[in-house]
Each structure stands twice: as structure tokens, then as C-alpha cells.
Design a protein around this motif. Structure first.
Motif, PDB file in Angstrom:
ATOM      1  N   ILE A 161      38.202  50.200  46.411  1.00  0.00           N
ATOM      2  CA  ILE A 161      38.437  49.328  47.569  1.00  0.00           C
ATOM      3  C   ILE A 161      39.511  48.333  47.137  1.00  0.00           C
ATOM      4  N   VAL A 162      40.621  48.288  47.853  1.00  0.00           N
ATOM      5  CA  VAL A 162      41.715  47.392  47.464  1.00  0.00           C
ATOM      6  C   VAL A 162      41.477  45.992  48.036  1.00  0.00           C
ATOM      7  N   HIS A 163      41.538  45.012  47.137  1.00  0.00           N
ATOM      8  CA  HIS A 163      41.442  43.613  47.562  1.00  0.00           C
ATOM      9  C   HIS A 163      42.844  43.154  47.951  1.00  0.00           C
ATOM     10  N   HIS A 164      43.226  43.437  49.201  1.00  0.00           N
ATOM     11  CA  HIS A 164      44.579  43.095  49.659  1.00  0.00           C
ATOM     12  C   HIS A 164      44.788  41.581  49.577  1.00  0.00           C
ATOM     13  N   ALA A 165      46.032  41.195  49.264  1.00  0.00           N
ATOM     14  CA  ALA A 165      46.350  39.766  49.097  1.00  0.00           C
ATOM     15  C   ALA A 165      46.191  38.997  50.398  1.00  0.00           C
ATOM     16  N   ILE A 166      46.203  39.710  51.509  1.00  0.00           N
ATOM     17  CA  ILE A 166      46.160  39.059  52.825  1.00  0.00           C
ATOM     18  C   ILE A 166      44.793  38.441  53.129  1.00  0.00           C
ATOM     19  N   THR A 167      43.754  38.816  52.323  1.00  0.00           N
ATOM     20  CA  THR A 167      42.423  38.264  52.594  1.00  0.00           C
ATOM     21  C   THR A 167      41.871  37.491  51.398  1.00  0.00           C
ATOM     22  N   GLN A 168      41.141  36.444  51.695  1.00  0.00           N
ATOM     23  CA  GLN A 168      40.372  35.715  50.672  1.00  0.00           C
ATOM     24  C   GLN A 168      38.884  35.779  50.994  1.00  0.00           C
TER      25      GLN A 168
ATOM     26  N   ALA B   4      42.606  45.113  42.511  1.00  0.00           N
ATOM     27  CA  ALA B   4      43.726  44.365  43.107  1.00  0.00           C
ATOM     28  C   ALA B   4      44.731  45.348  43.673  1.00  0.00           C
ATOM     29  N   ALA B   5      45.454  44.923  44.711  1.00  0.00           N
ATOM     30  CA  ALA B   5      46.541  45.745  45.227  1.00  0.00           C
ATOM     31  C   ALA B   5      47.608  45.848  44.151  1.00  0.00           C
ATOM     32  N   GLU B   6      48.345  46.972  44.143  1.00  0.00           N
ATOM     33  CA  GLU B   6      49.404  47.149  43.158  1.00  0.00           C
ATOM     34  C   GLU B   6      50.421  46.027  43.292  1.00  0.00           C
ATOM     35  N   GLY B   7      50.830  45.490  42.166  1.00  0.00           N
ATOM     36  CA  GLY B   7      51.797  44.412  42.187  1.00  0.00           C
ATOM     37  C   GLY B   7      51.170  43.044  42.350  1.00  0.00           C
TER      38      GLY B   7
END
Ligand code: MG
Length: 316
Positions: free
Chosen positions: A147-154, A311-314
Motif C-alpha cells: 500500500i503506497v503512502h502517497h505524499a498527498i495524504t497525512q 513510501a511512494a517512490e522518490g
């Protein structure tokens, strides 16, 4: 049958789990025909994809059961090396499973606030009518996939849910007939970015990011789940139980939900309905998912769906 989609090389194939083995249903159907000294007619062979099996209807499902029983007999009598040399089985531990339907043809139908305690913890009254929304096919991942923890969400959250897969399509059927339309059941995790859900006011965006629909590990055929409202349902994060309930606590049962959804709207083979989550979500406690967490969503008879959070790549 506990059906799976597994990767053979780079090709997804239809399988069924028996004890600690994945049976390849297509190859088994060919093996069975050969052992019975019949030249395997094309229509004697089972398909290699879950959706093709579901599309085939009751006659093909009955044939799949027959082939599966034949395979179970082989597993119980042959040694593992013979099974592998006949290309009919491989050890479950070495099989890479995908979601049972790796890429649904349509959005997944979902139900919000279908357990009273979950509605209460979200500050909402239990709904009078089912609250439907959808998640896109692009969000689906299988067991073990991150499951990717996209940077767009906290505010990354989990929701263990019972998913029903439609076998026989239809429209305007009653709740008394609805379970006859179900092909099978699976565990689904309705992963949610709570901050996006709130910011965009409508639930679609916050529940539709890539990797936000883990599903599996198996799709259990409906004959093995005669009553979908009697199943223990739970979710753990890093081994700690966060959600624990039974599907009997749903406000609207699977049959009622399907009948409501199908009123004036055709349901088709392969459609998926996620039926809502019990209480215990992170939004109620603030204990949101973090990179490195491991989420286990489990329903009695349907197995345990395990996914790590990355984490999302990058991103760091
Ligand atoms: Mg949900």
C-alpha cells in the motif's frame, strides 16, 4: 473452492488452493481429459482468467468444481515432484498471488457506514438507505503488494470489508433472490486518505488512489459461504487488533445491498461489492498508518490479506 489468480512467469493464471498447493485449473482440465483417454476438446479446457470463468456461467463453474475435485485427488495421492512435472500444481508458499480479479472491468461498488458502531465513531447516524460510492479498477492490488503512502495524504486509514463478487448478472431482483447472484466472496481493504475524503467532500478521491484496494488472497465460491452474515471480521496493524466484529453486525446485509444496488441498474458478472467496515478505524483514534506498518485484514473462511505500507517512490 478457494480460487486464486497467480503469476506463472509473467502470466496471470487461474488457480485453486488445496491444502498447501495451488492447482492450475487450465492445466488440470487438460490433464483430466488426457487421463480419460479423450482428446481434450477446446471446450473441455477451463479458462486461464478469473473473469473468463465467472463469465462462463453455471455450466463452466460446475466443470471447474469437477476439475478441482480431480486435482484434490491428485494432490492427496501423488508426491509433489510428480504434481509439478505434470504442471498441474505448485507449492502455495512459492506462488505469487495477485488479487483474485487483478483488474476488474468496472469500478468496485462500495457501501459506506454499514456498521452502526463505525457510523457512530465517524460522527454519523446509521443510514436509512445504503450509502454507495465506488473505487476505480486501477486501485486494486493483491496480497503482499505494498500500500503506497502517497505524499498527498497525512491521514492514511484502513477498512476491512467483506466483498461479494457477482456471478449471475441481473436487475430488479429481490433480496430473497440476491445471494443466488453471488459467485463468491473475498476480503477487501478499503484503504482511505481521510484528509482527502474530507477536503473533497465526496468520498471518491480519498478512496481511489493507486494501491487503495487490496483484495484477496482468495475468492471463495458462494457454495462454501451459505450465510455471509455469520463471519468473524478483523484487522490488525503490526499484529495489534484494531477492528474486530462479525458480518452479522451489518446494518444492510449482502442480500439487501445487492437488491438495492440492482434496483433499476444492471449488475454484471464480475462486478464487486464491498459491504462496509466495522468500527476501529484510525480516524477514530488518530493512529493512522505509517510507512513500515503491516496491515492484516482477515475474515473467517476467506483468509488473511496482508499488505505492507511503503513510501511512494522518490519520497522519504
Ligand atoms: Mg469502506
Amino acid at each position: 473452492m478457494q480460487l486464486v489468480t497467480y503469476l506463472a512467469g509473467r502470466t496471470p493464471r487461474l488457480g485453486a488452493v488445496w491444502h498447501d498447493v495451488v492447482l492450475d485449473l487450465r492445466n488440470l482440465s487438460a490433464d483430466m481429459a488426457a487421463q480419460r483417454a479423450a482428446r481434450p476438446a477446446r471446450d473441455a479446457l477451463l479458462p486461464v482468467s478469473m473473469l473468463a470463468l465467472i463469465d462462463g456461467g453455471p455450466a463452466l463453474w460446475a466443470r471447474a468444481h469437477e476439475v478441482w475435485r480431480y486435482g484434490c485427488g491428485l494432490v492427496d495421492t501423488l508426491d509433489p515432484a510428480d504434481l509439478q512435472s505434470r504442471h498441474v500444481a505448485r507449492p502455495l508458499a512459492r506462488a505469487r498471488l495477485l488479487a483474485p480479479i487483478p483488474r476488474p472491468r468496472k469500478n468496485i461498488f462500495c457501501m459506506g457506514r454499514n456498521y452502526a458502531e463505525h457510523a457512530a465513531e465517524r460522527g454519523a447516524a446509521p443510514p436509512d438507505r445504503p450509502v454507495f460510492f465506488t473505487k476505480p479498477p486501477s486501485a486494486v492490488i493483491g496480497p503482499g503488494a505494498p500500500i503506497v503512502h502517497h505524499a498527498i495524504t497525512q491521514a492514511l486509514d484502513y477498512e476491512v470489508e467483506l466483498a461479494a463478487v457477482v456471478g449471475r448478472g441481473g436487475r430488479d431482483f429481490g433480496a430473497d433472490e440476491a445471494l443466488g447472484h453471488v459467485f463468491g466472496y473475498a476480503v477487501l481493504n478499503d484503504v482511505t486518505a481521510r484528509d482527502l475524503q474530507k477536503a473533497h467532500q465526496q468520498w471518491f478521491k480519498g478512496k481511489s488512489l493507486d494501491t487503495f484496494s487490496p483484495m484477496g488472497p482468495v475468492l471463495v465460491t458462494a457454495d462454501e459461504i451459505p450465510d455471509p452474515q455469520t463471519l468473524g471480521i478483523r484487522l490488525r496493524v503490526n499484529g495489534v487488533t484494531r477492528q474486530e466484529a462479525t458480518t452479522g453486525q451489518m446494518i444492510f446485509g449482502v442480500a439487501q445491498l445487492l437488491a438495492a444496488l440492482a434496483a433499476g441498474m444492471t449488475l454484471e458478472p464480475g462486478d464487486i461489492l464491498a459491504t462496509g467496515t466495522p468500527s476501529g478505524v484510525a480516524a477514530a483514534t488518530g493512529a493512522y498508518l505509517k510507512v513500515g506498518d503491516v496491515v492484516e485484514a482477515e475474515i473467517d473462511g476467506l483468509g488473511c490479506l496482508t499488505n505492507p505500507v511503503v513510501a511512494a517512490e522518490g519520497q522519504r
